[in-house]
Design a protein around this motif. Structure first.
Motif, mmCIF file in Angstrom:
data_model
loop_
_atom_site.group_PDB
_atom_site.id
_atom_site.type_symbol
_atom_site.label_atom_id
_atom_site.label_comp_id
_atom_site.label_asym_id
_atom_site.label_seq_id
_atom_site.Cartn_x
_atom_site.Cartn_y
_atom_site.Cartn_z
ATOM 1 N N ALA A 111 0.822 -1.161 0.053
ATOM 2 C CA ALA A 111 0.038 0.029 0.014
ATOM 3 C C ALA A 111 0.832 1.156 -0.033
ATOM 4 N N THR A 112 1.985 1.431 0.796
ATOM 5 C CA THR A 112 2.838 2.331 0.710
ATOM 6 C C THR A 112 3.442 2.692 -0.544
ATOM 7 N N ALA A 113 3.795 1.546 -1.215
ATOM 8 C CA ALA A 113 4.618 1.609 -2.648
ATOM 9 C C ALA A 113 3.335 2.320 -3.593
ATOM 10 N N LEU A 114 1.989 1.844 -3.340
ATOM 11 C CA LEU A 114 0.897 2.577 -4.270
ATOM 12 C C LEU A 114 1.052 4.007 -4.021
ATOM 13 N N LEU A 115 0.894 4.648 -2.935
ATOM 14 C CA LEU A 115 0.799 5.923 -2.600
ATOM 15 C C LEU A 115 1.933 6.452 -3.313
ATOM 16 N N GLU A 116 3.098 6.059 -3.322
ATOM 17 C CA GLU A 116 4.192 6.642 -3.708
ATOM 18 C C GLU A 116 4.257 6.804 -5.212
ATOM 19 N N ILE A 126 -7.011 1.103 -5.665
ATOM 20 C CA ILE A 126 -6.502 0.537 -4.477
ATOM 21 C C ILE A 126 -6.572 -1.034 -4.664
ATOM 22 N N ARG A 127 -7.785 -1.490 -4.772
ATOM 23 C CA ARG A 127 -8.093 -2.850 -4.965
ATOM 24 C C ARG A 127 -7.412 -3.460 -6.048
ATOM 25 N N HIS A 128 -7.097 -2.761 -7.136
ATOM 26 C CA HIS A 128 -6.342 -3.411 -8.326
ATOM 27 C C HIS A 128 -4.883 -3.570 -8.014
ATOM 28 N N HIS A 129 -4.333 -2.918 -7.179
ATOM 29 C CA HIS A 129 -2.953 -2.685 -6.622
ATOM 30 C C HIS A 129 -2.740 -3.765 -5.752
#
Lengths: 161, 262
Positions: A111-116, A126-129
């Motif tokens: 999740a942290t990588a997604l927000l970066e 979010i669900r896809h990631h």
């Protein structure tokens, strides 16, 4: 044996590994950083997700020897310098984004990588990631809420697609 | 995993030399190979990692000619082609999951030629050419069947070249457990015709559905293939996820969806 050096959570580390040594085994057994969990060992569950040069990877599916010279962050490196939880970790606590907690280190890292990459993801993004991170307890809704909160967005009542 | 020797060369030339060892295998991200080795379905004596070879990395666009280094990850392709070739960016961004996309590479994908992989379809539809350490092979000749390619022993995919079409879309019907396509279709419209490449369906791996290509070349509209019969289900993969006839049906459905979205 192969000698490797890398930076883990900001600290330089070194060790000797076999060709077949998995990165997760080096992290857990040599560096004794056991916050990174092994769930499936077959690249499916994502519990072992860490950051390798800033990108999320499943450390059960990366050879330690491939990471010579790399910069690695594990769940132990996520808290703030003063020891307080990172905003993502705090959001998981606030929104009850975990139950047994086994998948949580991987969830937080993914999740942290997604927000970066995408600071304000939609619920669908979010669900896809998080498709590569499996949770057997929560049903995911509270994890999605936690990621929404950590990204500073409104936490909507979420429902499965 | 059984133990193996490990090498991580930094030039193509050194990698070719390293792969001359008996039962050596090229390792280009390892998101398929590593699970395969863990199950002992592959037992190489030596693993030669291609991930430290800078000359095999990156995405370059010259007009409509695209060059993607063989060791370029799916995440990089997704990012680099977001503006210049959105359909290929979208394909790369839907492979596996984010962690797989951080490690898996286009060279590894086409060299493995999994019958359900995404890149073989995108490459074949985009007039792809596979560049190796010793030659260039058109995608039409490169993909030869299930896990079969034109690669010789020790030959390395150093890059994949493509042409950026006028319009394109990759319609993927996902198999939710594996996130591979159950069946997927990549449609690419060029000024001299349309290409339709199908993955996940045939026992022979990726293929071009030429009847649909002809129909779409005379009119690029989803309705143009309404009158076509589906490909023969007897030649399609049949497993617990779907029968051959079901996959054959999906080929037509996904082709129409791809055209509509292109």
């Amino acid at each position: 044996m192969i000698k490797i050096e890398m930076t883990v959570n900001g600290r330089p580390v070194s060790g000797e590994v076999e060709g077949r040594t998995l990165l997760v085994d080096f992290i857990r057994q040599t560096l004794l950083l056991t916050g990174t969990h092994v769930g499936c060992d077959t690249t499916q569950c994502g519990a072992c997700t860490i950051h390798l040069d800033g990108e999320p990877v499943k450390s059960c599916s990366v050879l330690a020897a491939e990471c010579a010279g790399a910069r690695i962050t594990t769940i132990e490196g996520m808290a703030n310098a003063d020891g307080s939880l990172s905003s993502m970790q705090q959001a998981f606590q606030d929104y009850h984004g975990l139950q047994c907690g086994f998948c949580t280190p991987g969830m937080v890292m993914a999740a942290t990588a997604l927000l970066e990459e995408n600071p304000t993801p939609s619920e669908a993004e979010i669900r896809h990631h998080l498709e590569g991170n499996i949770c057997r307890c929560t049903g995911y809704h509270n994890i999605v809420k936690a990621v929404q909160a950590a990204s500073g967005q409104d936490v909507t009542p979420v429902a499965a697609e | 995993m059984y133990d193996f020797d490990f090498e991580r060369p930094t030039t193509i030339q050194d990698a070719v030399e390293a792969l001359k060892a008996e039962e050596a295998i090229a390792f280009s991200g390892g998101q398929t190979l590593m699970p395969t080795m863990k199950q002992r379905l592959a037992m190489p004596s030596k693993v030669v990692s291609l991930t430290a070879i800078d000359e095999m990395k990156g995405v370059r666009l010259d007009g409509t000619s695209l060059w993607i280094g063989g060791a370029t990850t799916h995440a990089t392709v997704k990012r680099e082609l977001a503006e210049s070739y959105p359909a290929m960016s979208s394909l790369a961004g839907r492979i596996g999951d984010p962690s797989v996309r951080s490690r898996g590479t286009i060279g590894g994908s086409v060299a493995n030629n999994d019958p359900s992989a995404c890149y073989p379809a995108g490459t074949l539809a985009s007039k792809g050419v596979i560049v190796t350490d010793r030659r260039e092979i058109p995608a039409d000749e490169f993909f030869q069947g299930m896990f079969m390619t034109a690669l010789e022993e020790g030959e390395i995919v150093t890059a994949v070249k493509m042409q950026v079409p006028e319009r394109a879309h990759y319609a993927k019907f996902i198999q939710p457990a594996s996130r591979f396509p159950l069946t997927a279709v990549y449609v690419a419209k060029f000024d001299d015709g349309v290409r339709v490449a199908v993955t996940g369906a045939s026992e022979m791996g990726v293929f071009r559905w030429t009847e649909a290509e002809e129909a779409l070349s005379s009119g690029f509209d989803a309705g143009a293939i309404d009158g076509l019969a589906t490909p023969d289900g007897a030649d399609m993969i049949s497993d617990l996820h779907g029968s051959g006839d079901y996959r054959a049906h999906l080929v037509k459905v996904m082709t129409k969806r791809a055209v509509a979205a292109a």
